[in-house]
Write a protein that holds these residues in place. Structure first.
Motif, PDB file in Angstrom:
ATOM      1  N   ARG A  28       0.665  -1.279   0.187  1.00  0.00           N
ATOM      2  CA  ARG A  28       0.049   0.096   0.101  1.00  0.00           C
ATOM      3  C   ARG A  28       0.662   1.462   0.020  1.00  0.00           C
ATOM      4  O   ARG A  28       0.357   2.317  -0.888  1.00  0.00           O
ATOM      5  CB  ARG A  28      -0.835  -0.089   1.198  1.00  0.00           C
ATOM      6  N   GLU A  29       2.014   1.409   0.736  1.00  0.00           N
ATOM      7  CA  GLU A  29       2.850   2.308   0.719  1.00  0.00           C
ATOM      8  C   GLU A  29       3.549   2.763  -0.339  1.00  0.00           C
ATOM      9  O   GLU A  29       3.592   3.638  -0.926  1.00  0.00           O
ATOM     10  CB  GLU A  29       3.995   2.084   1.853  1.00  0.00           C
ATOM     11  N   ILE A  30       3.848   1.837  -1.239  1.00  0.00           N
ATOM     12  CA  ILE A  30       4.282   1.491  -2.594  1.00  0.00           C
ATOM     13  C   ILE A  30       3.537   2.141  -3.367  1.00  0.00           C
ATOM     14  O   ILE A  30       3.746   3.127  -4.275  1.00  0.00           O
ATOM     15  CB  ILE A  30       5.139   0.569  -3.125  1.00  0.00           C
ATOM     16  N   ALA A  31       2.151   1.762  -3.472  1.00  0.00           N
ATOM     17  CA  ALA A  31       1.164   2.104  -4.345  1.00  0.00           C
ATOM     18  C   ALA A  31       0.774   3.525  -4.044  1.00  0.00           C
ATOM     19  O   ALA A  31       0.157   4.249  -4.862  1.00  0.00           O
ATOM     20  CB  ALA A  31      -0.214   1.307  -4.023  1.00  0.00           C
ATOM     21  N   ARG A  32       0.851   4.136  -2.780  1.00  0.00           N
ATOM     22  CA  ARG A  32       0.728   5.506  -2.312  1.00  0.00           C
ATOM     23  C   ARG A  32       1.806   6.593  -3.086  1.00  0.00           C
ATOM     24  O   ARG A  32       1.399   7.588  -3.664  1.00  0.00           O
ATOM     25  CB  ARG A  32       0.838   5.852  -0.885  1.00  0.00           C
ATOM     26  N   PHE A  33       3.118   5.936  -3.153  1.00  0.00           N
ATOM     27  CA  PHE A  33       3.894   6.549  -3.813  1.00  0.00           C
ATOM     28  C   PHE A  33       3.603   6.795  -5.240  1.00  0.00           C
ATOM     29  O   PHE A  33       3.779   7.741  -5.888  1.00  0.00           O
ATOM     30  CB  PHE A  33       5.332   6.086  -3.453  1.00  0.00           C
ATOM     31  N   ARG A  34       3.249   5.755  -5.963  1.00  0.00           N
ATOM     32  CA  ARG A  34       3.066   5.554  -7.397  1.00  0.00           C
ATOM     33  C   ARG A  34       1.954   6.267  -7.840  1.00  0.00           C
ATOM     34  O   ARG A  34       2.002   7.177  -8.758  1.00  0.00           O
ATOM     35  CB  ARG A  34       2.781   4.054  -7.730  1.00  0.00           C
ATOM     36  N   ALA A  35       0.859   6.504  -6.909  1.00  0.00           N
ATOM     37  CA  ALA A  35      -0.427   7.207  -7.143  1.00  0.00           C
ATOM     38  C   ALA A  35       0.045   8.766  -7.119  1.00  0.00           C
ATOM     39  O   ALA A  35      -0.249   9.508  -7.784  1.00  0.00           O
ATOM     40  CB  ALA A  35      -1.467   6.919  -6.092  1.00  0.00           C
ATOM     41  N   TYR A  36       1.026   9.002  -6.210  1.00  0.00           N
ATOM     42  CA  TYR A  36       1.425  10.337  -6.250  1.00  0.00           C
ATOM     43  C   TYR A  36       2.177  10.776  -7.284  1.00  0.00           C
ATOM     44  O   TYR A  36       1.918  11.906  -8.067  1.00  0.00           O
ATOM     45  CB  TYR A  36       2.278  10.681  -4.965  1.00  0.00           C
ATOM     46  N   CYS A  37       3.142   9.907  -8.026  1.00  0.00           N
ATOM     47  CA  CYS A  37       3.809  10.273  -9.105  1.00  0.00           C
ATOM     48  C   CYS A  37       2.739  10.328 -10.298  1.00  0.00           C
ATOM     49  O   CYS A  37       2.844  11.171 -11.001  1.00  0.00           O
ATOM     50  CB  CYS A  37       4.792   8.888  -9.254  1.00  0.00           C
ATOM     51  N   ASP A  38       1.787   9.464 -10.469  1.00  0.00           N
ATOM     52  CA  ASP A  38       0.704   9.583 -11.295  1.00  0.00           C
ATOM     53  C   ASP A  38      -0.057  11.009 -11.170  1.00  0.00           C
ATOM     54  O   ASP A  38      -0.460  11.469 -12.616  1.00  0.00           O
ATOM     55  CB  ASP A  38      -0.379   8.334 -11.279  1.00  0.00           C
ATOM     56  N   TYR A  39      -0.177  11.509 -10.197  1.00  0.00           N
ATOM     57  CA  TYR A  39      -1.073  12.645 -10.109  1.00  0.00           C
ATOM     58  C   TYR A  39      -0.093  13.695 -10.754  1.00  0.00           C
ATOM     59  O   TYR A  39      -0.681  14.678 -11.322  1.00  0.00           O
ATOM     60  CB  TYR A  39      -1.366  12.837  -8.745  1.00  0.00           C
ATOM     61  N   LEU A  40       1.282  13.512 -10.379  1.00  0.00           N
ATOM     62  CA  LEU A  40       2.014  14.742 -10.640  1.00  0.00           C
ATOM     63  C   LEU A  40       2.030  14.695 -12.446  1.00  0.00           C
ATOM     64  O   LEU A  40       1.984  15.773 -12.923  1.00  0.00           O
ATOM     65  CB  LEU A  40       3.256  14.604 -10.313  1.00  0.00           C
ATOM     66  N   LYS A  41       1.946  13.527 -13.112  1.00  0.00           N
ATOM     67  CA  LYS A  41       2.202  13.213 -14.267  1.00  0.00           C
ATOM     68  C   LYS A  41       0.975  14.088 -14.988  1.00  0.00           C
ATOM     69  O   LYS A  41       0.738  14.778 -16.128  1.00  0.00           O
ATOM     70  CB  LYS A  41       2.202  11.968 -14.732  1.00  0.00           C
ATOM     71  N   SER A  42      -0.428  13.782 -14.383  1.00  0.00           N
ATOM     72  CA  SER A  42      -1.774  14.286 -14.893  1.00  0.00           C
ATOM     73  C   SER A  42      -1.692  15.672 -14.538  1.00  0.00           C
ATOM     74  O   SER A  42      -2.726  16.355 -15.143  1.00  0.00           O
ATOM     75  CB  SER A  42      -2.762  13.434 -14.427  1.00  0.00           C
ATOM     76  N   THR A  43      -1.156  16.148 -13.494  1.00  0.00           N
ATOM     77  CA  THR A  43      -1.389  17.550 -13.029  1.00  0.00           C
ATOM     78  C   THR A  43      -0.083  18.311 -12.890  1.00  0.00           C
ATOM     79  O   THR A  43       0.229  18.499 -11.720  1.00  0.00           O
ATOM     80  CB  THR A  43      -2.243  17.533 -11.622  1.00  0.00           C
ATOM     81  N   PRO A  44       0.711  18.362 -14.135  1.00  0.00           N
ATOM     82  CA  PRO A  44       2.096  19.048 -13.496  1.00  0.00           C
ATOM     83  C   PRO A  44       2.210  20.362 -12.915  1.00  0.00           C
ATOM     84  O   PRO A  44       3.310  20.577 -12.394  1.00  0.00           O
ATOM     85  CB  PRO A  44       2.718  19.078 -15.160  1.00  0.00           C
ATOM     86  N   GLY A  45       1.098  21.195 -13.018  1.00  0.00           N
ATOM     87  CA  GLY A  45       1.334  22.509 -12.655  1.00  0.00           C
ATOM     88  C   GLY A  45       1.053  22.598 -11.105  1.00  0.00           C
ATOM     89  O   GLY A  45       1.226  23.511 -10.255  1.00  0.00           O
ATOM     90  N   LYS A  70      10.476  17.900 -12.257  1.00  0.00           N
ATOM     91  CA  LYS A  70       9.427  18.859 -12.493  1.00  0.00           C
ATOM     92  C   LYS A  70       9.519  19.242 -13.705  1.00  0.00           C
ATOM     93  O   LYS A  70       8.412  19.766 -14.059  1.00  0.00           O
ATOM     94  CB  LYS A  70       9.755  20.080 -11.464  1.00  0.00           C
ATOM     95  N   ASN A  71      10.442  19.511 -14.584  1.00  0.00           N
ATOM     96  CA  ASN A  71      10.396  19.940 -15.924  1.00  0.00           C
ATOM     97  C   ASN A  71      10.043  19.060 -16.773  1.00  0.00           C
ATOM     98  O   ASN A  71       9.267  19.328 -17.888  1.00  0.00           O
ATOM     99  CB  ASN A  71      12.132  20.288 -16.317  1.00  0.00           C
ATOM    100  N   THR A  72       9.984  17.684 -16.758  1.00  0.00           N
ATOM    101  CA  THR A  72       9.199  16.706 -17.411  1.00  0.00           C
ATOM    102  C   THR A  72       7.829  16.499 -16.935  1.00  0.00           C
ATOM    103  O   THR A  72       6.907  16.192 -17.951  1.00  0.00           O
ATOM    104  CB  THR A  72       9.811  15.452 -17.576  1.00  0.00           C
ATOM    105  N   GLY A  73       7.370  16.664 -15.720  1.00  0.00           N
ATOM    106  CA  GLY A  73       6.284  16.334 -15.300  1.00  0.00           C
ATOM    107  C   GLY A  73       5.755  14.923 -15.309  1.00  0.00           C
ATOM    108  O   GLY A  73       4.762  14.599 -14.996  1.00  0.00           O
ATOM    109  N   LYS A  74       6.884  14.253 -15.413  1.00  0.00           N
ATOM    110  CA  LYS A  74       6.901  12.709 -15.504  1.00  0.00           C
ATOM    111  C   LYS A  74       8.044  12.055 -14.520  1.00  0.00           C
ATOM    112  O   LYS A  74       9.068  12.121 -14.917  1.00  0.00           O
ATOM    113  CB  LYS A  74       6.640  12.082 -16.921  1.00  0.00           C
ATOM    114  N   VAL A  75       7.201  11.324 -13.525  1.00  0.00           N
ATOM    115  CA  VAL A  75       8.361  10.526 -12.611  1.00  0.00           C
ATOM    116  C   VAL A  75       8.409   9.110 -13.352  1.00  0.00           C
ATOM    117  O   VAL A  75       7.678   8.297 -13.423  1.00  0.00           O
ATOM    118  CB  VAL A  75       7.809  10.273 -11.057  1.00  0.00           C
ATOM    119  N   PRO A  76       9.942   8.690 -13.591  1.00  0.00           N
ATOM    120  CA  PRO A  76      10.072   7.619 -14.250  1.00  0.00           C
ATOM    121  C   PRO A  76       9.760   6.292 -13.143  1.00  0.00           C
ATOM    122  O   PRO A  76       9.947   6.459 -12.002  1.00  0.00           O
ATOM    123  CB  PRO A  76      11.482   7.465 -14.572  1.00  0.00           C
TER     124      PRO A  76
END
Length: 217
Positions: free
Chosen positions: A110-127, A194-200
Motif C-alpha cells: 500500500r505504501e508503494i502504491a501510495r507513492f506511485r499514485a502521487y507520481c501519477d497525479y504529478l504526471k496528470s497535473t504537472p502544475g 519537475k521539468n518533465t512532469g513525469k516521474v520514471p
C-alpha cells in the motif's frame, strides 16, 4: 393513383414520441459553488503554468468565464484567493490518491502504491508542483496548513498500519519523523523531475526497494 399517407414512426408519432427529460436547473447555491470551482480551477491552471506573481485577477476571471466584478463576490483580493488555492488543489490530490488506493492492499504494498499514485497525479497535473512550492513564499499560511494536513493524514495511515501489524511499533515522535522523511522523499523526487512532469518507473522502483530492504547492508 392516390398518394399513400405516411405512417408515423415511433420517433415522429406524437402519441408515442417522448420529449427528452429537461435538465434540472441549478439552484442559486449550486450556481455559486460552480462559479467558485471555476475560479479556483482557473487560478490553479494559471499559477501552475506561470506562477503566483504573474497571476492576475483579470486572467483568472477571463479563464473562468466570469465578469471581473464577480471575483469580489468570493474573494476580498488576489491574496485571499492565493490563501485558499493550495488547500483546494491539495484536497483534490489526496482525493485522487485515496481513490487510486482503493484496491492497493495493505502494508508495504500500500505504501508503494501510495507513492506511485502521487507520481501519477504529478504526471496528470504537472502544475501542482508550482502551486505547492511557490506557496511557501506567496501564501505561507496555506502552505503550512497543507503540509500539516498531509502530515496528519499520513500519520493516521501509518498508525493504522502499525495497529494492523504491518508496521513495526514506534513512538509518536519516531512516527512523526518517519512521516516527514517519507513526505520529503516524495517532494524531492518530484522536484528532480519537475521539468518533465513525469516521474520514471525507475524512481518508483528505487522507492519500493528502499521500503522493502532499507538502505544499508
Amino acid at each position: 393513383m392516390p398518394k399513400q399517407k405516411a405512417i408515423p414512426s415511433a420517433e415522429t408519432d406524437p402519441r408515442t414520441f417522448k420529449q427528452p427529460p429537461k435538465k434540472a436547473r441549478l439552484t442559486r447555491g449550486e450556481k455559486s459553488q460552480q462559479t467558485y470551482r471555476n475560479l479556483m480551477d482557473a487560478a490553479a491552471k494559471i499559477v501552475g503554468e506561470t506562477g503566483y506573481a504573474a497571476t492576475s485577477i483579470a486572467k483568472v476571471t477571463e479563464a473562468a468565464g466570469v465578469a471581473h466584478g464577480t471575483f469580489y463576490n468570493y474573494f476580498k483580493d488576489r491574496q485571499a484567493l492565493f490563501d485558499v488555492l493550495l488547500p483546494y488543489v491539495g484536497e483534490q490530490m489526496t482525493d485522487q490518491i485515496t481513490e487510486d488506493l482503493a484496491d492497493a492492499g495493505n502494508g508495504i504494498e500500500r505504501e508503494i502504491a501510495r507513492f506511485r499514485a502521487y507520481c501519477d497525479y504529478l504526471k496528470s497535473t504537472p502544475g501542482f508542483y508550482r502551486v505547492l512550492y511557490e506557496a511557501e513564499v506567496f501564501a505561507p499560511a496555506a502552505h503550512e496548513a497543507h503540509i500539516q494536513r498531509l502530515s496528519d493524514g499520513y500519520h493516521r495511515a501509518l498508525k493504522r498500519a502499525m495497529d494492523a501489524g504491518h508496521l513495526r511499533r514506534m513512538s509518536d515522535d519516531e512516527l512523526a519523523a518517519t512521516v516527514a522523511i517519507l513526505l520529503g522523499a516524495r517532494a524531492y523526487v518530484a522536484m528532480q523531475h519537475k521539468n518533465t512532469g513525469k516521474v520514471p518507473e525507475s524512481a518508483v522502483q528505487a522507492y519500493a526497494d528502499l521500503m522493502r530492504h532499507g538502505l544499508f547492508l
